[in-house]
Scaffold this active site. Structure first.
Site, mmCIF file in Angstrom:
data_model
loop_
_atom_site.group_PDB
_atom_site.id
_atom_site.type_symbol
_atom_site.label_atom_id
_atom_site.label_comp_id
_atom_site.label_asym_id
_atom_site.label_seq_id
_atom_site.Cartn_x
_atom_site.Cartn_y
_atom_site.Cartn_z
ATOM 1 N N LYS A 1 0.853 -1.178 0.000
ATOM 2 C CA LYS A 1 0.000 0.000 0.000
ATOM 3 C C LYS A 1 0.891 1.231 0.000
ATOM 4 C CE LYS A 1 -0.887 2.516 2.950
ATOM 5 N NZ LYS A 1 -0.280 3.826 3.461
ATOM 6 N N THR B 1 5.899 6.070 2.107
ATOM 7 C CA THR B 1 4.890 5.830 3.138
ATOM 8 C C THR B 1 4.158 4.580 2.725
ATOM 9 O OG1 THR B 1 3.001 6.604 4.357
ATOM 10 C CG2 THR B 1 3.144 7.342 2.121
#
EC number: 2.3.1.35
Length: 408
Positions: A182, A193
């Site tokens: 993700k 991130t």
């Protein structure tokens, strides 16, 4: 819309012998949304990980690293969205430990055999009660074919779940590799991130798994950037259940190379998928740096270009203001550069030669190439023998909108 990235097809995502996954709605942040994921590993499995270099290390990262320091034999990965549990001090660490302890008790394993992972808004406390209350039903949901469901459950601002599989043959035995990731914004090595989890049934020892995990990360996730920001929670994990029947990989040999090739196929897809699904992205850009002094030299030039807002906005606008690229190269922290040796190509078109505008290049040519949603920018440095790549996206109005409204 993501750039040429489609939904994963469940039948194309392989189950990995020794790995089961489950997801559940625990109500961490939103109603009617799967936000808690469990990955269970058979006994005898080993785990290696690479984590963020951001010095504001999130609590789950600290706990996961500490648990890994006690040995690689792990049995469970617990992943939540909705709260990053970062910037939460000792309370955050205690909260992460509580979730590990609760899961360990239910599974009858040691607490340090559980690795916690979190993603979401920074400086929000982990809702420990909701997570612990969800563990029993979560465990009942696990199954070997739930990789795509897990890819969906770990999403935050992603618009498409990211999953990939491949298989290879090692000494006459099939070895499978499947992974999910993700990430969409706050993307910049090292790493992004992002959370990424890859599983394989390859039979490999602990030392070699650590080595191959670092190498695969460096050649995939550490070469992507969307916006130049590095998160507090980045984690890249490879789990090996060691259930394939090939002889154990204990050194860098042909079997190691074959496994690494398969792992890189999956990690390469997942890392590029993050860029393709970058917040507000309309273009996928590969930056190839050739003839650098070494790998680091090439990466510094590539990232200087990829992280330049002026370059990225020019790509978004299809504006052939290519002097911005030359300026970004000149800003790379690599010491003295002989600009008279540099050639730059936009796709296959030479636009800068020996540090100057190429005579045959025109603005119209540049604009047509920059309208494409897949662009290759190649910089030939003329200072060495090393080549490397960086993958990035453009910077659009939607990126600003998404991040301005992230908490609203």
């Amino acid at each position: 819309m993501p750039v040429n990235l489609s939904q994963p097809i469940k039948k194309n995502i392989f189950s990995i012998p020794g790995i089961s996954l489950g997801t559940i709605e625990s109500g961490i942040k939103y109603a009617n949304r799967k936000d808690l994921t469990l990955i269970l590993l058979d006994e005898g499995s080993i785990v290696a990980g690479v984590f963020t270099k951001n010095q504001f290390l999130a609590a789950p990262v600290k706990v996961a690293k500490y648990h890994l320091s006690s040995g690689s034999n792990k049995r469970a990965l617990l992943i939540n969205t909705g709260s990053a549990n970062a910037g939460t001090g000792d309370v955050g660490i205690d909260n992460a430990k509580q979730t590990c302890h609760a899961l360990a008790q239910i599974l009858n394993i040691s607490e340090n055999q559980v690795l916690p992972f979190s993603t979401g808004v920074i400086m929000t406390d982990l809702p420990v009660g909701k997570i612990i209350d969800s563990l029993d039903p979560l465990i009942k949901n696990v199954g070997p074919a739930n990789w795509v469901d897990a890819a969906i459950a770990i999403m935050t601002t992603d618009t498409v779940p990211k999953a990939s599989s491949t298989s290879t043959i090692i000494e006459g035995n099939e070895v499978k590799v499947t992974g999910i990731s993700k990430g969409s914004g706050m993307i910049n090595p090292n790493m992004a991130t992002m959370l990424a989890f890859i599983g394989t049934d390859a039979n490999i020892n602990e030392a070699m798994l650590k080595e191959i995990t670092r190498e695969v990360c460096d050649e995939s996730f550490n070469k992507i950037t969307v916006d130049g920001d590095t998160s507090t929670n980045d984690s890249f994990v490879i789990t090996a259940t060691r259930q394939s029947n090939h002889p154990q990989i204990t050194k860098k040999n042909a079997s190691y190379a074959r496994l690494k090739e398969a792992l890189l196929e999956v990690a390469g897809f997942l890392s590029k998928a993050i860029v393709r699904d970058g917040e507000g992205a309309t273009k996928f850009i590969e930056i190839i740096i050739e003839q650098g002094i070494d790998e680091q030299d090439c990466q510094k030039v590539g990232k200087s270009i990829a992280n330049s807002p002026l370059v990225k906005t020019a790509f978004f606008a299809s504006d052939p203001n290519l002097g911005r690229i030359m300026a970004a190269i000149g800003n790379a922290p690599i010491g003295s550069i002989d600009v008279s040796l540099i050639d730059i190509y936009l796709n296959d078109i030479l636009f800068a030669q020996q540090g100057f505008a190429a005579p045959a290049f025109t603005e119209i040519m540049g604009k047509e190439e920059m309208k494409k949603d897949e662009i290759c920018l190649k910089v030939v440095m003329g200072r060495g023998q090393f080549n490397s790549s960086v993958w990035t996206s453009d910077l659009s109005y939607d990126y600003v909108k998404i991040n301005a409204e992230y908490r609203t």
